[in-house]
Design a protein around this motif. Structure first.
Motif, PDB file in Angstrom:
ATOM      1  N   HIS A  23       9.807 -27.289 -70.384  1.00 47.36           N
ATOM      2  CA  HIS A  23      10.935 -26.593 -71.034  1.00 47.36           C
ATOM      3  C   HIS A  23      12.022 -27.561 -71.498  1.00 47.36           C
ATOM      4  O   HIS A  23      12.900 -27.184 -72.254  1.00 47.36           O
ATOM      5  CB  HIS A  23      11.544 -25.547 -70.085  1.00 47.36           C
TER       6      HIS A  23
ATOM      7  N   LEU B  29       2.888 -20.040 -81.737  1.00 48.97           N
ATOM      8  CA  LEU B  29       3.283 -20.974 -80.670  1.00 48.97           C
ATOM      9  C   LEU B  29       2.044 -21.560 -79.991  1.00 48.97           C
ATOM     10  O   LEU B  29       1.973 -22.765 -79.718  1.00 48.97           O
ATOM     11  CB  LEU B  29       4.185 -20.279 -79.641  1.00 48.97           C
TER      12      LEU B  29
ATOM     13  N   TRP C 215       8.673 -20.951 -73.500  1.00 53.68           N
ATOM     14  CA  TRP C 215       7.205 -20.820 -73.390  1.00 53.68           C
ATOM     15  C   TRP C 215       6.869 -19.478 -72.759  1.00 53.68           C
ATOM     16  O   TRP C 215       5.996 -18.741 -73.209  1.00 53.68           O
ATOM     17  CB  TRP C 215       6.615 -21.926 -72.500  1.00 53.68           C
TER      18      TRP C 215
ATOM     19  N   MET D 101       1.013 -25.431 -79.823  1.00 55.31           N
ATOM     20  CA  MET D 101       0.772 -26.093 -78.540  1.00 55.31           C
ATOM     21  C   MET D 101      -0.594 -26.776 -78.549  1.00 55.31           C
ATOM     22  O   MET D 101      -0.753 -27.906 -78.106  1.00 55.31           O
ATOM     23  CB  MET D 101       0.849 -25.070 -77.399  1.00 55.31           C
TER      24      MET D 101
ATOM     25  N   PHE E 135       0.353 -19.193 -71.232  1.00 51.61           N
ATOM     26  CA  PHE E 135       0.400 -20.551 -71.806  1.00 51.61           C
ATOM     27  C   PHE E 135      -0.073 -21.612 -70.815  1.00 51.61           C
ATOM     28  O   PHE E 135      -0.551 -22.667 -71.197  1.00 51.61           O
ATOM     29  CB  PHE E 135       1.813 -20.882 -72.323  1.00 51.61           C
TER      30      PHE E 135
ATOM     31  N   VAL F 127       3.452 -29.883 -71.564  1.00 50.14           N
ATOM     32  CA  VAL F 127       4.135 -28.598 -71.751  1.00 50.14           C
ATOM     33  C   VAL F 127       5.266 -28.477 -70.731  1.00 50.14           C
ATOM     34  O   VAL F 127       5.019 -28.439 -69.521  1.00 50.14           O
ATOM     35  CB  VAL F 127       3.128 -27.427 -71.605  1.00 50.14           C
TER      36      VAL F 127
ATOM     37  N   PHE G 115       9.665 -23.753 -81.116  1.00 45.86           N
ATOM     38  CA  PHE G 115       9.973 -22.369 -80.722  1.00 45.86           C
ATOM     39  C   PHE G 115      10.580 -21.564 -81.869  1.00 45.86           C
ATOM     40  O   PHE G 115      10.980 -20.428 -81.683  1.00 45.86           O
ATOM     41  CB  PHE G 115      10.946 -22.367 -79.538  1.00 45.86           C
TER      42      PHE G 115
END
Ligand code: GLA
Length: 330
Positions: free
Chosen positions: A86, A106, A148, A110, A156, A84, A94
Motif C-alpha cells: 500500500h 487493476l 488494493w 498488477m 488480490f 504488492v 489506482f
C-alpha cells in the motif's frame, strides 16, 4: 593491523543466508563489509513499485539492474522487495478517468507489473516479498484497508502469488509483515497463510520483518511466532531485521551515542535472537538486516526525524560490535 574477524555469513553458511538491505550509496560505501559478511542482498527501496514503475507505460530499471549486477559481481544471492504493497506505490495504478480504477483493470495492471518485474529478474532473484503488510494492526480488523483491498477485496493476494509464480516458478514467494511476533497479529498472519496454502496458492513462506528493539518483542513471543509459522510447513525468512535502541514510544533525542546500558542490552538481545534462529535453522532460510552498518539506517529518520540510532551488528565505522564477535565465536 586491523583485527581480523571471521565472516558472519560464513559462520552461518550451513544454517541460513545472512543478508543486508543496500541502497545506491551503501552498496559502494559499505562494499568491503558487504563482501565479507553477507551473502544475500535486498534493495532497500529500488525495486519498490514507485521506483521501477512510475507511469503505466514506463519502467525504470537502471538502478535495480545495477544492484542485481553488483550482487552477481560479488556472487551474492539477491532477494526481491516488494511487489504488492500500500506504500511507495505509484498513484496511477489506482486511478482511472479521474476516479478509482475498476477491479478488472487493476488486476491487469498488477499482472503486467509482476510479469515484467519478476520476469526481468527471473533466476537472478531467489525469493520475492510478493505481498507486503496487508494484515491490519487493529485487533478487531483482519485486513488493512488499502486501495488494493477496496478495489479487489482479498482476492488480490492470491492473484499476486499466482502471477509471481508463473513469472518465475523457481523463486521462493513470501508474505512479509511487521509486528509479526505480536500474538494477535501473528495469529492473523498465520490464518492468512494457512488459507492460501489450503487453496493451493503458490506461497512458500513468511517474511518476519523483525523491526525489533532492545526491549520488544519478548523472546518468548518471537519463538512462538517462529513456531506457529513453521507449523504450516513453510519457510521463514527474517527479512528486515534491526534492533533499535529505543522503544517505539520513546522519542528522546538527547543522545549522540548509545549508553553502555543500551549497548549491553543490545548485545544480550542479539545473542538470544541468533540462538533462537539457530534452533530453528531447519525452518529459516535467510536472516536479512535492514541495512549494513550503523553509519546508515532508516531509523535515523523514524519515528523521530534526524535522531541517531544504532541498530546493527556493525558500528558506525563499519567495525564489528562485541555482539557480532560473540555470535561468530559461539
Ligand atoms: C517496511 C517495508 C520496507 C521499509 C521499511 C522501513 O518494513 O517493508 O520496505 O520501507 O518499512 O524502511
Amino acid at each position: 593491523m586491523a583485527e581480523q574477524i571471521m565472516s558472519l555469513y560464513q559462520h552461518f553458511e550451513e544454517d541460513f543466508k545472512i543478508g543486508a538491505a543496500i541502497n545506491q550509496r551503501t552498496m559502494y560505501s559499505s562494499e568491503e563489509v558487504i563482501k565479507k559478511h553477507f551473502n544475500s542482498l535486498t534493495a532497500e527501496n529500488e525495486m519498490k513499485f514507485e521506483s521501477v514503475h512510475p507511469n503505466e507505460n514506463e519502467y525504470t530499471f537502471e538502478i535495480s539492474d545495477k544492484m542485481v549486477a553488483f550482487a552477481e559481481k560479488h556472487q551474492k544471492a539477491m532477494r526481491g522487495h516488494t511487489l504488492v504493497w500500500h506504500n511507495q506505490t505509484s498513484d496511477w495504478i489506482f486511478e482511472q478517468n479521474g476516479g478509482l480504477v475498476d477491479a478488472k483493470i487493476l488486476l491487469k495492471r498488477m499482472k503486467d507489473h509482476i510479469d515484467t518485474v519478476v520476469g526481468r529478474y527471473k533466476s537472478k532473484i531467489y525469493s520475492w516479498d510478493v505481498v507486503n503488510e496487508v494484515i491490519a494492526d487493529e485487533e478487531d480488523k483482519f485486513y488493512r484497508d488499502s486501495k488494493w483491498y477496496q478495489v479487489l477485496g482479498e482476492s488480490f493476494i492470491e492473484k499476486a502469488f499466482e502471477y509471481a509464480h508463473s513469472a518465475d516458478p523457481d523463486a521462493t514467494l513470501l508474505y512479509n509483515d511487521y509486528n509479526e511476533s505480536n500474538p494477535a497479529k501473528r495469529d492473523k498472519i498465520y490464518q492468512l497463510v494457512k488459507q492460501l496454502k489450503e487453496k493451493g496458492v503458490p506461497i512458500h513462506g513468511v517474511g518476519m520483518q523483525a523491526h525489533w528493539n532492545i526491549y520488544d518483542p519478548s523472546l518468548d513471543n518471537i519463538r512462538k511466532a517462529i513456531e506457529k509459522y513453521a507449523s504450516l510447513g513453510i519457510e521463514i525468512q527474517i527479512t528486515e531485521m534491526d534492533v533499535s535502541m529505543f522503544t517505539f514510544n520513546d522519542k528522546r533525542t538527547d543522545l549522540t551515542e548509545p549508553t553502555e546500558e543500551m549497548e549491553a542490552l543490545q548485545m544480550e538481545r542479539y545473542l538470544q535472537f541468533f540462538e533462537v534462529f539457530k534452533e530453528y535453522k531447519e525452518n529459516i532460510g535467510a536472516v536479512t538486516f535492514w541495512g549494513v552498518a550503523d553509519d546508515y539506517t532508516w531509523l535515523n529518520d523514524f519515528p523521530v526525524k534526524g535522531r541517531k540510532n544504532w541498530p546493527f551488528l556493525l558500528d558506525e565505522n563499519q567495525q564489528p560490535k562485541e555482539a557480532m564477535k560473540k555470535i561468530i565465536a559461539t
